[in-house]
Design an enzyme around this catalytic site. Sequence first.
Site, mmCIF file in Angstrom:
data_model
loop_
_atom_site.group_PDB
_atom_site.id
_atom_site.type_symbol
_atom_site.label_atom_id
_atom_site.label_comp_id
_atom_site.label_asym_id
_atom_site.label_seq_id
_atom_site.Cartn_x
_atom_site.Cartn_y
_atom_site.Cartn_z
ATOM 1 N N CYS A 1 -55.995 11.245 -27.953
ATOM 2 C CA CYS A 1 -55.824 11.343 -26.498
ATOM 3 C C CYS A 1 -57.003 10.639 -25.830
ATOM 4 O O CYS A 1 -57.773 11.229 -25.086
ATOM 5 C CB CYS A 1 -55.742 12.813 -26.090
ATOM 6 S SG CYS A 1 -55.144 13.042 -24.410
ATOM 7 N N CYS B 1 -49.288 12.187 -31.396
ATOM 8 C CA CYS B 1 -50.061 13.368 -30.983
ATOM 9 C C CYS B 1 -49.441 14.661 -31.514
ATOM 10 O O CYS B 1 -48.242 14.897 -31.324
ATOM 11 C CB CYS B 1 -50.129 13.394 -29.459
ATOM 12 S SG CYS B 1 -50.952 14.857 -28.847
ATOM 13 N N CYS C 1 -47.219 18.959 -23.983
ATOM 14 C CA CYS C 1 -47.944 18.143 -22.998
ATOM 15 C C CYS C 1 -47.068 17.812 -21.794
ATOM 16 O O CYS C 1 -46.078 17.089 -21.899
ATOM 17 C CB CYS C 1 -48.433 16.856 -23.660
ATOM 18 S SG CYS C 1 -49.353 15.804 -22.524
ATOM 19 N N GLU D 1 -75.046 18.484 -32.033
ATOM 20 C CA GLU D 1 -74.505 18.585 -30.679
ATOM 21 C C GLU D 1 -75.436 17.935 -29.657
ATOM 22 O O GLU D 1 -74.987 17.298 -28.721
ATOM 23 C CB GLU D 1 -74.252 20.053 -30.301
ATOM 24 C CG GLU D 1 -73.094 20.688 -31.051
ATOM 25 C CD GLU D 1 -71.755 20.011 -30.768
ATOM 26 O OE1 GLU D 1 -71.616 19.343 -29.725
ATOM 27 O OE2 GLU D 1 -70.842 20.141 -31.601
ATOM 28 N N CYS E 1 -49.790 8.778 -27.768
ATOM 29 C CA CYS E 1 -48.966 9.980 -27.579
ATOM 30 C C CYS E 1 -47.926 10.145 -28.686
ATOM 31 O O CYS E 1 -47.616 11.270 -29.088
ATOM 32 C CB CYS E 1 -48.279 9.942 -26.225
ATOM 33 S SG CYS E 1 -49.442 9.938 -24.862
#
Length: 413
Positions: A214, A224, A230, A58, A221
């Site tokens: 995205c 997706c 959405c 991270e 899209c």
Amino acid sequence: APAPPPARHLFSEPAEVEALRGNLLAWYDRCKRDLPWRALAAMEPDADRRGYAVWVSEIMLQQTQVATVIDYYNRWMQKWPTLQDLAQASLEEVNELWAGLGYYSRGKRLQEAARKVVSELAGQMPRTAEDLQKLLPGVGRYTAGAIASISYRQATGVVDGNVIRVLCRLRCIGADSSSPAVIDRLWDMANVLVDRSRPGDFNQALMELGATVCVPKAPLCGECPVKQHCQAWRRKLFGNPHPVPDVEDCGVGDCPLCPPATEPWDSSLGVTNFPRKAAKKPPRVMRTATCVLERRGCHGAPEYLIVQRPSSGLLAGLWEFPSLPLAQDLQEEKEREELADHLQARMGQPVAAKGLQFIGEVIHIFSHIHQTYVVYSLHLDGDVTLDPALSPSRWVTEDEFHASAVSTAMKKV
Ligand code: SF4
């Protein structure tokens, strides 16, 4: 207390939340990228080692592309597979391994925090997002949430750049996405959405969706897995469901989460109307003279003098060719003279400005600085050492230079 946001910007239907979780996790199971930290987090039975493996990934992934991080991560985990190994490393070793990854204070703080876990927490990683953020230097709210959810299955959400983009599109949030009001709402939303039984996978899935589907400029899209949830996608397909402002919906233009009334939906942008950000401050422009001092080493190969930067500030503790920040708009002759004076003061011997050979200019963009290095070279006959009271220095061959803790900018130079 601030008024609650209008319903259109929330996930208030439990059935919809359930469906979104299921669709996203099913997609993640099918499509997730194989990444070394995911494999380690999934296989490692020891909780502290698992937390450490996720933590390192991270920190490296902050501001850095996945493709760049993989190699650094593998080398890091090979060299320091546990917190205890990292706690024993020197800062010089950390900087050497980190060289080229950018944002160098990350490595330094990671190591300081590892030392703290070993010396003050008996080698045990804190197990909750709250404790991780409170006890580990350099661990902010996002990193704490990621470590706790992925390593310890705490049902806590995360908000990073990818999540901001996805959530703003899912709920048509067009107010400035860097404002505290919007960020607070997004954290609330992430905490509502996170899957209770697979929180780490859910958070990674949401980030993966932002990184691979995205995406900022041309989102996919059609592929997706959450497009049916959405609002931006729906609006692109069917237009605004409420062409006339609706008091029940977002009021009459003063909704704190809608785009400002002065910049309404632009149909040519489609879903990329969201998110929106306030204009960025332009980067600071800096010019720095730098001199590659070269001599013949004892085996005949050329050697170069490098000096260490101060232990705080930009590129802290890294090595560089002797350099001097310049005022803007100096004439070339004046720049050369200032560099000669600087070298002379450090070397304790005369340096003639006209002896400095101009090589060229190198531009390097740091996150907030547009830096131009004006590069000179100077060949030396005798041995030279810089005043060690000013900064440590050493002569290195080209190979040694590349293995040293030097920044990408200096490698360009
Ligand atoms: Fe993003 Fe498009 Fe999916 Fe909406 S449908 S979340 S805009 S990729």
